[in-house]
Design a protein around this motif. Structure first.
Motif, mmCIF file in Angstrom:
data_model
loop_
_atom_site.group_PDB
_atom_site.id
_atom_site.type_symbol
_atom_site.label_atom_id
_atom_site.label_comp_id
_atom_site.label_asym_id
_atom_site.label_seq_id
_atom_site.Cartn_x
_atom_site.Cartn_y
_atom_site.Cartn_z
ATOM 1 N N VAL A 1 -6.876 -4.369 4.159
ATOM 2 C CA VAL A 1 -6.463 -3.593 3.016
ATOM 3 C C VAL A 1 -7.102 -2.316 2.917
ATOM 4 C CG1 VAL A 1 -5.688 -3.332 0.493
ATOM 5 C CG2 VAL A 1 -4.952 -5.361 1.967
ATOM 6 N N SER A 2 -8.515 -2.566 2.862
ATOM 7 C CA SER A 2 -9.436 -1.667 2.472
ATOM 8 C C SER A 2 -9.483 -0.476 3.533
ATOM 9 C CB SER A 2 -10.878 -2.099 2.397
ATOM 10 O OG SER A 2 -10.997 -3.091 1.352
ATOM 11 N N MET A 3 -9.421 -0.964 4.785
ATOM 12 C CA MET A 3 -9.408 0.159 5.966
ATOM 13 C C MET A 3 -7.908 0.775 5.886
ATOM 14 S SD MET A 3 -12.135 -0.057 7.667
ATOM 15 C CE MET A 3 -13.567 -1.192 8.234
ATOM 16 N N THR A 4 -7.031 0.490 5.183
ATOM 17 C CA THR A 4 -5.728 0.988 5.419
ATOM 18 C C THR A 4 -5.975 1.862 4.243
ATOM 19 O OG1 THR A 4 -4.552 -0.851 6.141
ATOM 20 C CG2 THR A 4 -3.282 0.721 5.010
ATOM 21 N N LEU A 5 -6.253 1.599 3.024
ATOM 22 C CA LEU A 5 -6.485 2.356 1.927
ATOM 23 C C LEU A 5 -7.196 3.610 1.951
ATOM 24 C CD1 LEU A 5 -7.074 0.087 -0.972
ATOM 25 C CD2 LEU A 5 -4.989 1.311 -0.568
ATOM 26 N N VAL A 6 -8.318 3.446 2.879
ATOM 27 C CA VAL A 6 -9.108 4.548 3.131
ATOM 28 C C VAL A 6 -8.599 5.728 3.885
ATOM 29 C CG1 VAL A 6 -10.324 3.959 5.496
ATOM 30 C CG2 VAL A 6 -11.660 5.062 3.423
ATOM 31 N N ASN A 7 -7.686 5.460 4.666
ATOM 32 C CA ASN A 7 -6.803 6.525 5.479
ATOM 33 C C ASN A 7 -5.572 6.866 4.898
ATOM 34 O OD1 ASN A 7 -8.635 6.835 7.765
ATOM 35 N ND2 ASN A 7 -8.142 4.624 8.117
ATOM 36 N N VAL A 8 -5.285 6.532 3.769
ATOM 37 C CA VAL A 8 -3.939 6.643 3.013
ATOM 38 C C VAL A 8 -4.078 8.191 2.284
ATOM 39 C CG1 VAL A 8 -2.056 6.193 1.441
ATOM 40 C CG2 VAL A 8 -2.880 4.530 3.073
ATOM 41 N N SER A 9 -3.039 8.964 2.392
ATOM 42 C CA SER A 9 -3.108 10.373 1.510
ATOM 43 C C SER A 9 -1.781 10.284 0.688
ATOM 44 C CB SER A 9 -3.410 11.432 2.375
ATOM 45 O OG SER A 9 -2.239 11.709 3.215
ATOM 46 N N VAL B 1 0.793 -1.068 0.075
ATOM 47 C CA VAL B 1 0.137 -0.074 -0.008
ATOM 48 C C VAL B 1 0.854 1.263 -0.131
ATOM 49 C CG1 VAL B 1 -1.674 1.341 1.390
ATOM 50 C CG2 VAL B 1 -1.950 -1.155 1.036
ATOM 51 N N GLN B 2 1.933 1.141 1.019
ATOM 52 C CA GLN B 2 2.829 2.589 0.960
ATOM 53 C C GLN B 2 3.616 2.617 -0.182
ATOM 54 O OE1 GLN B 2 2.203 0.050 3.403
ATOM 55 N NE2 GLN B 2 1.163 1.293 4.896
ATOM 56 N N ASN B 3 4.091 1.436 -0.781
ATOM 57 C CA ASN B 3 4.984 1.686 -1.908
ATOM 58 C C ASN B 3 4.209 1.934 -3.244
ATOM 59 O OD1 ASN B 3 8.034 1.016 -0.980
ATOM 60 N ND2 ASN B 3 6.646 -0.710 0.058
ATOM 61 N N ILE B 4 3.044 1.513 -3.363
ATOM 62 C CA ILE B 4 2.310 1.775 -4.630
ATOM 63 C C ILE B 4 1.402 2.987 -4.630
ATOM 64 C CG2 ILE B 4 0.695 0.701 -6.161
ATOM 65 C CD1 ILE B 4 1.813 -1.946 -5.210
ATOM 66 N N ALA B 5 1.057 3.450 -3.374
ATOM 67 C CA ALA B 5 0.172 4.621 -3.373
ATOM 68 C C ALA B 5 0.381 5.961 -4.253
ATOM 69 C CB ALA B 5 -0.157 5.295 -1.766
ATOM 70 N N HIS B 6 1.727 6.189 -3.951
ATOM 71 C CA HIS B 6 2.202 7.367 -4.744
ATOM 72 C C HIS B 6 2.397 7.142 -6.321
ATOM 73 C CE1 HIS B 6 5.833 5.171 -4.465
ATOM 74 N NE2 HIS B 6 6.171 5.995 -5.699
ATOM 75 N N LEU B 7 2.203 5.977 -6.665
ATOM 76 C CA LEU B 7 2.220 5.818 -8.238
ATOM 77 C C LEU B 7 0.923 6.337 -8.816
ATOM 78 C CD1 LEU B 7 3.657 2.466 -8.436
ATOM 79 C CD2 LEU B 7 5.001 4.723 -8.228
ATOM 80 N N LEU B 8 0.088 6.519 -7.995
ATOM 81 C CA LEU B 8 -1.455 6.873 -8.396
ATOM 82 C C LEU B 8 -1.410 8.250 -9.008
ATOM 83 C CD1 LEU B 8 -3.901 5.422 -5.710
ATOM 84 C CD2 LEU B 8 -3.551 4.486 -8.155
ATOM 85 N N VAL B 9 -0.542 9.103 -8.599
ATOM 86 C CA VAL B 9 -0.286 10.581 -9.121
ATOM 87 C C VAL B 9 1.034 10.587 -10.150
ATOM 88 C CG1 VAL B 9 -1.462 11.410 -7.412
ATOM 89 C CG2 VAL B 9 0.907 11.193 -7.085
ATOM 90 N N SER B 10 1.349 9.385 -10.721
ATOM 91 C CA SER B 10 2.714 9.401 -11.629
ATOM 92 C C SER B 10 2.377 10.155 -12.979
ATOM 93 C CB SER B 10 2.920 8.026 -11.957
ATOM 94 O OG SER B 10 3.959 7.893 -13.126
ATOM 95 N N THR B 11 3.240 10.800 -13.476
ATOM 96 C CA THR B 11 2.850 11.344 -14.845
ATOM 97 C C THR B 11 2.821 10.327 -15.986
ATOM 98 O OG1 THR B 11 5.574 11.580 -15.235
ATOM 99 C CG2 THR B 11 4.512 13.381 -14.134
ATOM 100 N N SER B 12 3.068 9.160 -15.759
ATOM 101 C CA SER B 12 2.836 8.074 -16.622
ATOM 102 C C SER B 12 1.669 7.325 -16.590
ATOM 103 C CB SER B 12 4.133 6.958 -16.578
ATOM 104 O OG SER B 12 3.435 5.869 -17.194
ATOM 105 N N TYR B 13 0.601 7.337 -17.653
ATOM 106 C CA TYR B 13 -0.556 6.809 -17.690
ATOM 107 C C TYR B 13 -0.693 5.483 -17.187
ATOM 108 C CZ TYR B 13 -5.207 4.924 -18.904
ATOM 109 O OH TYR B 13 -6.303 4.535 -18.963
ATOM 110 N N LYS B 14 0.350 4.677 -18.055
ATOM 111 C CA LYS B 14 0.542 3.300 -17.766
ATOM 112 C C LYS B 14 0.983 3.022 -16.307
ATOM 113 C CE LYS B 14 1.943 2.030 -22.610
ATOM 114 N NZ LYS B 14 2.917 1.162 -23.286
ATOM 115 N N VAL B 15 1.485 3.803 -15.613
ATOM 116 C CA VAL B 15 2.011 3.481 -14.188
ATOM 117 C C VAL B 15 0.838 3.650 -13.219
ATOM 118 C CG1 VAL B 15 3.462 4.290 -12.406
ATOM 119 C CG2 VAL B 15 4.325 4.017 -14.446
ATOM 120 N N ARG B 16 0.067 4.820 -13.626
ATOM 121 C CA ARG B 16 -1.103 4.906 -12.731
ATOM 122 C C ARG B 16 -2.124 4.013 -12.834
ATOM 123 N NH1 ARG B 16 -0.981 10.007 -15.272
ATOM 124 N NH2 ARG B 16 -2.849 9.885 -16.405
ATOM 125 N N MET B 17 -2.207 3.390 -14.337
ATOM 126 C CA MET B 17 -3.326 2.453 -14.265
ATOM 127 C C MET B 17 -2.933 1.120 -13.757
ATOM 128 S SD MET B 17 -6.211 2.635 -15.769
ATOM 129 C CE MET B 17 -6.575 1.224 -15.353
#
Length: 716
Positions: free
Chosen positions: A265-273, A233-249
């Motif tokens: 996992v779901s309870m963790t995701l809801v609190n990650v920013s 979760v922590q290692n992948i979360a920041h990839l959601l704002v990557s400049t690469s569309y393929k990485v974000r997807m």
């Protein structure tokens, strides 16, 4: 190292291989490293001439064109594998003396071979390609690492590759997490590998009665837990704002699999920013209409999983106003087939257990009518002009029917008005009946689930189900089907056997008792529960002959087996069956005259055992029914052990058990029946009257009234 194709090649193909590929493969074994590299990268002019037909064209090809020409054709890929190229490529890839460029090109060629047929992938796996590629990830050379990851990605997305191969070495996941920061390519490939190697098994519930829903099945920790514990979760979360569309997807797809049916996992995701924005807010932004459809769908799947796991409320605006409408949009006939399928199936999962979401979905964009188009695809006036797309859709049209059945099942799970609208949809019952006999197991299963959902309606059981004789194809399905279909079909049969269902009688005449008795012997828990549940419904207010047939079909031995089942649901339904069998005095007396000894023995064992309150209450109710018999009650009166147990439960701390025991006493002492005086005297001597006096002062109104009624029998 054995590495061969599964299917034998014809002699003509072998001669073609020899003529066109031998020179290329021979260069892989040259002692000159430069020639080996040229062999990997360029192939030979003879090979290229074979591929393109003209020597002049082959000479004009760039380096990249030549390399692609050698490895870009499925027939040529098969040729190279047959001639032993794979073991040599893997050897060169693992040799420390090989140059970084050569090792990288070997990984590229192997990756291209993996893009061929499933047999090609099997051959690569037989050559132990995965350990070699994973070892290659330890290299300091980024280009080589990227080539290895790209090849691993291609292999792991193949359906023939076991996902567990990624988890055989505990250090692999940690190393992959560390590689995420190296480049956008490592991010894309690793996320894609994770999303394809995070598999789980689940059953959805459906219908009048809940079906089992086992959690993830795996040997040891499941894939989700392993990835989560390694900081996915922590290692992948920041990839959601990557400049690469393929990485974000790929990051988004990874989260959609990680969160599925996983509260942790779901309870963790809801609190990650990320960059000051919570992940659910990022997912909602990705749902917007201006985003690619793939992104909208995957974001909706993430939010759906988080909602089902309890991390997001079902009445949250991001679900009601964003996720649900997005998924309904995906069901539109303007969308591609695979988008409509995924949209409908995700929506079915989202609303499956929530009544309000079912109601909202049913009135959104005429969804119920829209789904009817799923059965008409592709139509004679289809707008598809792409022949390849039309051919693809014709082959996969059954997936639309499967998705429609699933969504109809979820829509009609609770609300009677929605069920009525579904059944009134054009030819709906005929479509369900046809779906029960489709060749695709998945379509048959979805059709049965839809039927099961609609069978929860009393009105439809009496009308549409009877008009279309639904029980006939259902019984046919039950004769020969995989367990997953049998579970839902037998669950549906439970509803068709309810007392008010017109289908009950013809089902009985079709030999259902034998079928249901056989289900009670299944190793599958859900089938045992459904078999005994259906028999319980069948026995309710049934004729004596039917009850006798049930007892004969079950046998005393099987009845005892069910009463000693470790699952409380099986035990409760078996007790329910006994209670229904032992109703109306003539039936009670008849059954107890033939099976009384065994039934009393079973009752004793349960009352003495470590069972919950509900089980013991049901058992005492069976005794109350026996006590209502004319001759059967003597089996209680002559059994001092049972009488002492009834007395014990009259003074129990639980009011339900006290009340059930009181019913036994009331039936035994009722003074209008023959022998009541002797029974009253015996029970008085046991101290029952003293307990009744005490209970008549109880603060519980039911206990108080029942005790006073019983005492009146002594005063009359």
């Amino acid at each position: 190292m054995a590495c061969v194709l599964e299917a034998p090649l014809r002699m003509s193909v072998l001669s073609e291989v020899t003529a066109s590929s031998r020179h290329y493969v021979d260069r892989l074994f040259d002692l000159d490293p430069q020639k080996v590299l040229q062999g990997v990268m360029y192939g030979s002019l003879k090979q290229l001439t074979f591929l393109f037909g003209r020597l002049s064209l082959a000479r004009k090809l760039t380096t990249r064109d030549m390399k692609n020409a050698v490895i870009g054709n499925n027939k040529q890929k098969a040729n190279l594998i047959v001639l032993g190229a794979v073991p040599r490529l893997l050897y060169l890839l693992q040799q420390e003396t090989s140059s970084a460029e050569l090792r990288t090109e070997c990984a590229v060629v192997l990756g291209s071979l993996a893009m061929g047929t499933e047999n090609n992938v099997k051959s690569l796996l037989d050559c132990h390609i995965i350990p070699a590629l994973l070892q290659g990830l330890l290299s300091p050379d980024l280009k080589f690492i990227e080539a290895c990851l790209r090849c691993l990605r291609t292999i792991f997305i193949s359906p023939v590759t076991p996902e567990d191969l990624l988890y055989t070495d505990a250090t692999v996941i940690s190393h992959l997490m560390a590689l995420l920061s190296r480049s956008r390519y490592t991010q894309e490939y690793i996320c894609q590998i994770f999303s394809h190697c995070c598999k789980l098994q689940h059953w959805h519930s459906c219908g009048f009665k809940s079906l089992p829903q086992p959690l993830l099945c795996a040997n040891g920790p499941d894939h989700q837990t392993i990835l989560f514990n390694h900081g996915a979760v922590q290692n992948i979360a920041h990839l959601l704002v990557s400049t690469s569309y393929k990485v974000r997807m790929q990051a988004l797809k990874c989260f959609s699999v990680l969160a599925f049916e996983n509260p942790q996992v779901s309870m963790t995701l809801v609190n990650v920013s990320v960059d000051g924005e919570l992940l659910p807010q990022i997912f909602v932004k990705m749902l917007q209409r201006d985003k690619p459809i793939e992104m909208q769908l995957t974001s909706a799947k993430c939010l759906t999983s988080m909602c089902r796991a309890g991390a997001i409320r079902t009445d949250d605006s991001c679900i009601v106003l964003k996720t649900l409408p997005c998924l309904v949009r995906m069901c539109s006939k303007e969308r591609l087939l695979e988008e409509r399928v995924e949209g409908a199936e995700t929506l079915a999962y989202l609303i499956e257990t929530d009544v309000e979401l079912q109601r909202i979905a049913s009135i959104t964009d005429h969804l119920i009518v829209m789904l009817a188009d799923y059965f008409k695809y592709p139509s004679s006036v289809s707008a598809i002009t792409d022949i390849k797309r039309l051919d693809h859709d014709l082959k996969h049209a059954h997936e639309l029917r499967q998705a429609a059945f699933k969504l109809y099942a979820s829509l009609g799970a609770n609300d009677e008005d929605i069920r009525k609208k579904i059944i009134e949809t054009e030819n709906m019952m005929d479509r369900i009946v046809n779906g029960l006999s489709e060749s695709s197991i998945k379509v048959r299963l979805a059709a049965v689930r839809c039927l099961h959902s609609l069978s929860r309606s009393v009105q439809q059981l009496r009308t549409s189900f009877q008009d279309h004789a639904v029980w006939k194809p259902l019984m046919k399905v039950l004769q020969n089907a995989p367990n997953e279909i049998l579970v839902v079909a037998s669950s549906t049969l439970c509803n068709l056997l309810l007392e008010f269902s017109p289908s009950k009688e013809p089902i009985l005449e079709s030999g259902a008792i034998e079928l249901l008795c056989s289900l009670t012997q299944s190793e599958n828990l859900a089938l045992r529960v459904n078999g005994i549940w259906a028999l319980m419904n069948m026995a309710f207010q049934a004729e004596q002959k039917i009850k006798s047939d049930i007892l004969r079909g079950l046998s005393t031995e099987q009845l005892f087996q069910l009463l000693s089942d470790s699952d409380v649901n099986v035990l409760m339904k078996t007790l329910g069956l006994l209670r229904n069998l032992l109703s109306t005095r003539p039936h009670i007396d008849h059954i107890m005259s033939t099976h009384g000894k065994q039934i009393m023995q079973a009752v004793t064992l349960i009352l003495e055992g470590e069972h919950n309150i509900e089980v013991k209450e049901q058992t005492l109710c069976i005794l109350a029914n026996i006590a209502d018999g004319t001759t059967a009650k003597e089996l209680i009166m002559t059994n001092d052990d049972i009488l002492q147990k009834i007395k014990y439960y009259m003074s129990h701390s639980n009011a339900k058990l006290q009340l059930a025991a009181m019913f036994c006493i009331s039936n035994l002492i009722w003074n209008e029946e023959e022998g009541s005086q002797e029974r009253q005297d015996k029970l008085r001597d046991m101290g029952i009257v003293d307990i009744l006096h005490k209970l008549s002062q109880s603060s519980d109104p039911n206990l108080c009234d029942k005790a006073k009624t019983a005492l009146q029998q002594y005063l009359a």
